[in-house]
Design a protein around this motif. Structure first.
Motif, mmCIF file in Angstrom:
data_model
loop_
_atom_site.group_PDB
_atom_site.id
_atom_site.type_symbol
_atom_site.label_atom_id
_atom_site.label_comp_id
_atom_site.label_asym_id
_atom_site.label_seq_id
_atom_site.Cartn_x
_atom_site.Cartn_y
_atom_site.Cartn_z
ATOM 1 N N LEU A 3 0.823 -1.212 0.000
ATOM 2 C CA LEU A 3 0.000 0.000 0.000
ATOM 3 C C LEU A 3 0.859 1.264 0.000
ATOM 4 C CD1 LEU A 3 -2.763 -0.968 2.605
ATOM 5 C CD2 LEU A 3 -2.752 -1.324 0.118
ATOM 6 N N LYS A 4 2.185 1.093 0.067
ATOM 7 C CA LYS A 4 3.094 2.233 0.154
ATOM 8 C C LYS A 4 3.546 2.677 -1.238
ATOM 9 C CE LYS A 4 4.976 0.472 4.522
ATOM 10 N NZ LYS A 4 6.182 -0.107 5.166
ATOM 11 N N PRO A 5 3.280 3.917 -1.619
ATOM 12 C CA PRO A 5 3.747 4.398 -2.922
ATOM 13 C C PRO A 5 5.256 4.616 -2.921
ATOM 14 C CG PRO A 5 2.697 6.182 -1.706
ATOM 15 C CD PRO A 5 2.488 4.944 -0.895
ATOM 16 N N SER A 6 5.853 4.552 -4.096
ATOM 17 C CA SER A 6 7.282 4.850 -4.229
ATOM 18 C C SER A 6 7.515 6.331 -3.900
ATOM 19 C CB SER A 6 7.738 4.570 -5.660
ATOM 20 O OG SER A 6 7.555 3.206 -5.976
ATOM 21 N N PRO A 7 8.657 6.684 -3.316
ATOM 22 C CA PRO A 7 9.820 5.825 -3.028
ATOM 23 C C PRO A 7 9.828 5.287 -1.596
ATOM 24 C CG PRO A 7 10.450 8.094 -2.758
ATOM 25 C CD PRO A 7 8.989 8.105 -3.126
ATOM 26 N N GLU A 8 8.675 5.249 -0.933
ATOM 27 C CA GLU A 8 8.628 4.780 0.445
ATOM 28 C C GLU A 8 9.134 3.340 0.532
ATOM 29 O OE1 GLU A 8 5.400 4.579 4.153
ATOM 30 O OE2 GLU A 8 4.852 5.478 2.229
ATOM 31 N N GLU A 9 9.882 3.046 1.585
ATOM 32 C CA GLU A 9 10.441 1.707 1.757
ATOM 33 C C GLU A 9 9.339 0.675 1.918
ATOM 34 O OE1 GLU A 9 12.382 0.276 5.556
ATOM 35 O OE2 GLU A 9 14.161 0.413 4.283
ATOM 36 N N SER A 10 9.468 -0.446 1.223
ATOM 37 C CA SER A 10 8.470 -1.510 1.259
ATOM 38 C C SER A 10 9.102 -2.795 1.772
ATOM 39 C CB SER A 10 7.900 -1.746 -0.153
ATOM 40 O OG SER A 10 7.213 -2.978 -0.230
ATOM 41 N N ASN A 11 8.624 -3.295 2.911
ATOM 42 C CA ASN A 11 9.081 -4.580 3.434
ATOM 43 C C ASN A 11 8.787 -5.709 2.457
ATOM 44 O OD1 ASN A 11 9.919 -3.901 6.334
ATOM 45 N ND2 ASN A 11 7.872 -3.014 6.225
ATOM 46 N N THR A 12 7.640 -5.617 1.811
ATOM 47 C CA THR A 12 7.247 -6.637 0.844
ATOM 48 C C THR A 12 8.221 -6.671 -0.326
ATOM 49 O OG1 THR A 12 4.941 -6.284 1.480
ATOM 50 C CG2 THR A 12 5.332 -7.447 -0.580
ATOM 51 N N ASP A 13 8.632 -5.494 -0.781
ATOM 52 C CA ASP A 13 9.596 -5.411 -1.868
ATOM 53 C C ASP A 13 10.933 -6.023 -1.459
ATOM 54 O OD1 ASP A 13 10.319 -4.325 -4.566
ATOM 55 O OD2 ASP A 13 11.740 -3.171 -3.383
ATOM 56 N N ALA A 14 11.334 -5.797 -0.201
ATOM 57 C CA ALA A 14 12.622 -6.306 0.275
ATOM 58 C C ALA A 14 12.666 -7.830 0.246
ATOM 59 C CB ALA A 14 12.898 -5.796 1.688
ATOM 60 N N ALA A 20 10.609 -9.790 -1.590
ATOM 61 C CA ALA A 20 10.458 -10.195 -2.992
ATOM 62 C C ALA A 20 11.792 -10.115 -3.722
ATOM 63 C CB ALA A 20 9.414 -9.324 -3.685
ATOM 64 N N GLU A 21 12.623 -9.164 -3.333
ATOM 65 C CA GLU A 21 13.927 -9.007 -3.977
ATOM 66 C C GLU A 21 14.834 -10.204 -3.707
ATOM 67 O OE1 GLU A 21 17.025 -7.818 -6.190
ATOM 68 O OE2 GLU A 21 14.959 -7.039 -6.248
ATOM 69 N N VAL A 22 14.640 -10.892 -2.592
ATOM 70 C CA VAL A 22 15.418 -12.104 -2.322
ATOM 71 C C VAL A 22 15.060 -13.187 -3.344
ATOM 72 C CG1 VAL A 22 15.999 -13.873 -0.612
ATOM 73 C CG2 VAL A 22 15.525 -11.530 0.131
ATOM 74 N N VAL A 23 13.777 -13.305 -3.651
ATOM 75 C CA VAL A 23 13.342 -14.252 -4.692
ATOM 76 C C VAL A 23 13.894 -13.815 -6.041
ATOM 77 C CG1 VAL A 23 11.361 -15.302 -5.834
ATOM 78 C CG2 VAL A 23 11.250 -14.783 -3.386
ATOM 79 N N ALA A 34 13.628 -17.568 6.075
ATOM 80 C CA ALA A 34 12.856 -16.999 4.968
ATOM 81 C C ALA A 34 13.691 -16.932 3.698
ATOM 82 C CB ALA A 34 12.333 -15.614 5.344
ATOM 83 N N HIS A 35 14.956 -16.561 3.817
ATOM 84 C CA HIS A 35 15.814 -16.458 2.641
ATOM 85 C C HIS A 35 16.109 -17.833 2.053
ATOM 86 C CE1 HIS A 35 17.443 -12.225 3.857
ATOM 87 N NE2 HIS A 35 16.121 -12.284 3.781
ATOM 88 N N GLN A 36 16.230 -18.840 2.919
ATOM 89 C CA GLN A 36 16.425 -20.202 2.434
ATOM 90 C C GLN A 36 15.217 -20.650 1.615
ATOM 91 O OE1 GLN A 36 17.242 -23.016 5.558
ATOM 92 N NE2 GLN A 36 16.883 -24.793 4.252
ATOM 93 N N VAL A 37 14.031 -20.378 2.130
ATOM 94 C CA VAL A 37 12.798 -20.751 1.426
ATOM 95 C C VAL A 37 12.655 -19.948 0.135
ATOM 96 C CG1 VAL A 37 10.281 -20.814 1.574
ATOM 97 C CG2 VAL A 37 11.653 -21.481 3.544
ATOM 98 N N ALA A 38 13.035 -18.666 0.170
ATOM 99 C CA ALA A 38 12.954 -17.826 -1.031
ATOM 100 C C ALA A 38 13.846 -18.367 -2.138
ATOM 101 C CB ALA A 38 13.343 -16.397 -0.684
ATOM 102 N N GLY A 39 15.038 -18.859 -1.760
ATOM 103 C CA GLY A 39 15.928 -19.443 -2.755
ATOM 104 C C GLY A 39 15.338 -20.699 -3.377
ATOM 105 N N LEU A 40 14.720 -21.537 -2.544
ATOM 106 C CA LEU A 40 14.067 -22.744 -3.054
ATOM 107 C C LEU A 40 12.894 -22.372 -3.949
ATOM 108 C CD1 LEU A 40 13.784 -25.823 -3.048
ATOM 109 C CD2 LEU A 40 12.421 -25.612 -0.950
#
Length: 205
Positions: free
Chosen positions: A10-21, A23-26, A173-179
């Motif tokens: 729900l956060k417009p750019s350039p506000e920091e997004s936890n979801t984006d962070a 997703a970036e691992v994937v 979480a990062h291990q699962v994101a890699g899988l």
């Protein structure tokens, strides 16, 4: 191989997004496999309410839809609000409803032979429910959902720090994101080599 990440924060750019962070691992895992990534933060665009692919003047969804259909992999990333996907994620699914009746020239539904996965964040419980809602909707529309094609992070019920505020649970979480990235890629390759046909000849009974 191309992948589109639809960030339903729900956060417009350039506000920091936890979801984006998360997703970036994937995305990083997919890049290591040679995938080209395009991330779109949906709240930055005018996505009109409705269940058609084009709602007319000023509607940004047709361009986003084109990005999705030009990709073999779709990742939907959403925060958790009161135990549910964000309203942006729900609107995305409503607009994708039109794909149920849209076909390619050979009669194959437009979403077929594409894979999808889900990323969920939030400082409250409900991630599995959110994953089920998004995955179920995407599967009905025609996307293939591989095994372990999701990753989530939360602090459990109640208030607390957000994903970018703490290292708690990041290793798992990062291990699962890699899988998740590997499974999405492998399934996309399999479908590219052996696509789901427009129709199946069941032969004689």
């Amino acid at each position: 191989m191309r992948a589109t990440i639809l960030n339903c924060t729900l956060k417009p750019s350039p506000e920091e997004s936890n979801t984006d962070a998360l997703a970036e691992v994937v995305a990083a895992g997919l890049r290591q496999l040679g995938t080209e990534i395009r991330t779109i933060r949906l709240v930055d665009h005018n996505i009109k309410p409705g269940v058609s692919s084009d709602m007319g003047e000023g509607d940004d969804w047709p361009r986003i839809r084109e990005e999705v259909l030009n990709s073999e992999i779709l990742v939907v990333a959403t925060p958790t609000w009161v135990g549910h996907p964000s309203s942006i994620a729900q609107r995305m699914l409503e607009r994708m409803d039109a794909m149920l009746s849209e076909t390619k020239d050979d009669g194959t539904p437009v979403a077929y032979n594409r894979v999808a996965g889900v990323v969920v964040t939030g400082n409250e419980d409900g991630a599995h429910h959110v994953i089920s809602e998004i995955s179920g909707g995407l599967n009905e529309i025609g996307f293939t959902i591989p095994g372990q094609a999701w990753v989530y992070w939360n602090m459990g019920p109640g208030p607390g720090p957000s994903y970018t505020d703490t290292d708690h649970g990041h290793q798992y979480a990062h291990q699962v994101a890699g899988l998740m990235a590997k499974n999405l890629y492998a399934t996309a390759v399999a479908l590219r080599e052996n696509p789901v046909p427009a129709s199946v000849d069941r032969g004689e009974d």
